[in-house]
Design an enzyme around this catalytic site. Structure first.
Site, mmCIF file in Angstrom:
data_model
loop_
_atom_site.group_PDB
_atom_site.id
_atom_site.type_symbol
_atom_site.label_atom_id
_atom_site.label_comp_id
_atom_site.label_asym_id
_atom_site.label_seq_id
_atom_site.Cartn_x
_atom_site.Cartn_y
_atom_site.Cartn_z
ATOM 1 N N MET A 1 0.857 -1.191 -0.179
ATOM 2 C CA MET A 1 -0.018 -0.019 -0.076
ATOM 3 C C MET A 1 0.812 1.083 0.035
ATOM 4 S SD MET A 1 -2.861 1.073 -0.334
ATOM 5 C CE MET A 1 -2.630 0.209 -1.470
ATOM 6 N N CYS A 2 0.183 2.320 -0.343
ATOM 7 C CA CYS A 2 1.108 3.456 -0.441
ATOM 8 C C CYS A 2 0.967 4.511 0.901
ATOM 9 C CB CYS A 2 0.709 4.252 -1.509
ATOM 10 S SG CYS A 2 0.816 3.443 -3.037
ATOM 11 N N GLY A 3 1.541 5.290 0.884
ATOM 12 C CA GLY A 3 1.648 6.407 1.982
ATOM 13 C C GLY A 3 1.238 7.805 1.373
#
Ligand SMILES: *[C@@H]1O[C@H](CO)[C@@H](O)[C@H](O)[C@H]1NC(C)=O
Length: 597
Positions: A1-3
């Site tokens: 997942m990204c931030g």
């Protein structure tokens, strides 16, 4: 997942602390990028906006840098999500790029600001899949942000009056008062109201206290049309005649079809992790308790993945000192004594089994470990061509304690004992470090899963009536009670704790995917009449054609049976914190709702 990290400030560009940046990089280890934008709104008053994204690359052929920036307008997007479909069309290539292109189109034409807002909402409402985002519409001086309608990705916010800042982030920083952004709609922070002059029609809805006027556009609109992908109207029809739910019932076939479509989007075309071991060909793992929901996912993923791809089954078990201590006492547990909570009964039962196998490891006798091994065995029998890998994650109490403060900070702003016990299980499962047994090699070897995609069976209980309280509601108040309970569960899906779970799981640079929470599947399940989902009304005296299948989640149990998972189909339900034994680990008595001490 990204931030994602975004700050809008009246006093200059603000950057996240080194700690926060580090946490964001754990979520998105493949790339970090930022974008700065300043707008003078009038007479020397400026808004300073800093956007930062970290990327875990799972879509498209290569790492796609973020934030996305449109050179001509200065508009920009931080995207943390998976747009599986836009409208009814699957998204090929990088989904963030596809969403950004549509958002730029929505802002670029010569529309009134209110029309632009409508166009932006239309794009966002047409997305199927989990996401959290921040979109800067530089041309109109608006900042949009939010989470998908089921809240599958985390986004928290903080308002700082002293600094004159409003901050958005995938995870809470250490300082300040962070709040979860509600997954109920798209928020619009209007920092440059000059573009709204000459507009008769200001955006509706409530204001949120912040450094600029903020509006909320709910996901659900009164006149929801089909383009907006509503999640359906709950079917409250009560059966008027006798109905049998069995393997021939239509709903079993529909569920199979929709779950297969959902899984296709979520397990196919997952790129190999960077720097992977060439001997390991694994891209997808399952958070695997051995229960019905996750085992059906594993079984169906088998039908969709090339047969040379291995599938990891991650099974977590904890050493629970309360159980160990209880086992030492010679007293036999008394069930149902007045002050026994559910947890105590679970633990008491556990104690008894512990005494029977006094030499066994505390991990091997965890309820989820037992069902996990059994389901692993059944998968091997039913799908012999697949190389399944059972990853046993054993967590000694000392290790739980060593990670306690980290887990507490990740789940923030959630802060109860129940949050913590669920988070422990997800945290150590997502770390994916343990010992592996594969179908080919029965001797366990030390192992860390390289899979960056983790399948979770979450949602099936809410959609198909899998909790004990569903049975209780039916027994007490018949169909009316059951329907009310289930409707409440469906309405609460977006308020569930998926943001919390995302913060814990993504910490390891992996992302959870929820096949049961696919929009099309949810809509179908919501509209499906109750008697085709579960079977609490069944006449137990009637001669059964099917094996002894429990009434809760019966449609899914029948599907499991059809898929050859005969023993999984009749397995009983258990909540994660009981199965993995993370409930009530600390000595002394606490309730799940107690704040973490
Ligand atoms: C509920 O289910 C019944 C029976 O299948 C069907 O006739 C009806 O249209 C459904 N209602 C909704 C709101 O989907």
């Amino acid at each position: 997942m990204c931030g994602i990290h975004a700050v809008i400030s009246k006093t200059g560009f603000q950057v996240p602390s080194e700690d926060l940046k580090h946490l964001l990089c754990n979520r998105g280890p493949d790339h970090i990028g930022d974008h700065r934008s300043r707008t003078e709104v009038h007479d020397g008053i400026s808004y300073w906006i800093t956007l930062m994204s970290t990327v875990l690359a799972l879509r498209g052929g290569q790492v796609t840098p973020q934030p996305f920036v449109d050179a001509s307008s200065g508009s920009a997007l931080c995207w943390n999500g998976e747009a599986w479909k836009i409208g009814q069309d699957p998204v090929e290539g990088n989904d963030g790029q596809a969403v950004f292109t549509l958002l730029i189109q929505a802002t670029s034409s010569k529309k009134l600001p209110s029309e632009t807002t409508i166009a932006i909402l239309e794009v966002l409402r047409s997305i199927s899949g989990p996401f959290a985002f921040v979109f800067l519409d530089k041309r109109h001086g608006q900042l949009y942000f939010g989470r998908d309608r089921l809240g599958r990705r985390s986004l928290v916010s903080k308002y700082d009056f002293d600094l004159g800042t409003f901050e958005l982030c995938s995870i809470s920083g250490e300082k300040g008062f962070w709040l979860e952004v509600e997954a109920d709609g798209v928020y619009q922070l209007s920092y440059d109201s000059s573009t709204w002059q000459n507009e008769s029609q200001h955006p509706p809805e409530d204001r949120v206290k912040t450094i600029a006027v903020t509006y909320k556009h709910p996901w659900a609109t009164a006149d929801s049309d089909n383009s907006g992908l509503p999640l359906g109207l709950f079917n409250t029809t009560v059966p008027t005649e006798h109905f049998v739910l069995d393997r021939q019932t239509d709903s079993v076939g529909y569920l199979r079809h929709l779950l297969s479509e959902s899984l296709k989007l979520r397990v196919q075309n997952v790129p190999l992790p960077p720097n992977h071991d060439i001997n390991l060909h694994v891209r997808v793992a399952v958070l695997f308790s051995g229960g019905l929901d996750c085992t059906v996912l594993a079984r169906m993923a088998h039908d969709l993945l090339p047969v040379d791809q291995q599938i990891d089954l991650i099974n977590v078990a904890f050493e629970n000192p309360r159980v160990v201590q209880a086992a030492k006492k010679a007293t036999k547990p008394r069930k149902g004594s007045s002050k026994d909570s559910k947890v105590d009964v679970e633990l008491a039962e556990a104690t008894l089994s512990e005494k029977l196998v006094s030499d066994a490891s505390p991990f091997e006798i965890c309820p989820d470990r037992c069902t996990g091994r059994k389901a692993f065995q059944e998968l091997q029998v039913v799908c012999p061509a697949r190389s399944w890998r059972f990853v046993a994650v054993d967590v000694p109490y000392s290790e739980t304690i060593a990670h306690k403060s980290k887990v507490i900070s990740l789940i923030s702003p959630h802060n109860t004992e129940m949050d913590l016990s669920i988070a422990y299980a997800l945290y150590f499962a997502a770390r994916g470090v343990g010992t592996a047994t594969s179908s080919l090699n029965a001797t366990p070897v030390p192992y860390a899963t390289p899979a960056r995609v983790l399948l979770s069976g979450l949602g099936a209980d809410e959609l198909f009536g899998g909790y004990t309280r569903h049975a209780t509601a039916f027994n007490r108040r018949g169909f009316t009670g059951l329907l009310e309970e289930l409707k409440l569960d469906v309405d609460r899906l977006g308020k569930r704790n998926l943001g919390r779970d995302d913060r814990v799981i993504s910490h390891w640079g992996r992302e959870a995917r929820f096949p049961y929470l696919d929009e099309n599947l949810v809509k179908w399940a919501v509209e499906c009449p109750i008697w085709q989902k579960c079977d609490f009304h069944q006449d137990t005296s009637a001669k059964k054609q099917d094996p002894d299948i429990e009434p809760g989640k019966k449609v899914l149990r029948l599907l499991a049976y059809d898929l050859g998972l005969h023993s999984v189909a009749v397995e009983k339900k258990r909540a994660i914190q009981f199965g993995a034994r993370t409930a009530k680990m600390e000595l002394g008595s606490t309730k799940g709702t107690t704040l973490i001490s």
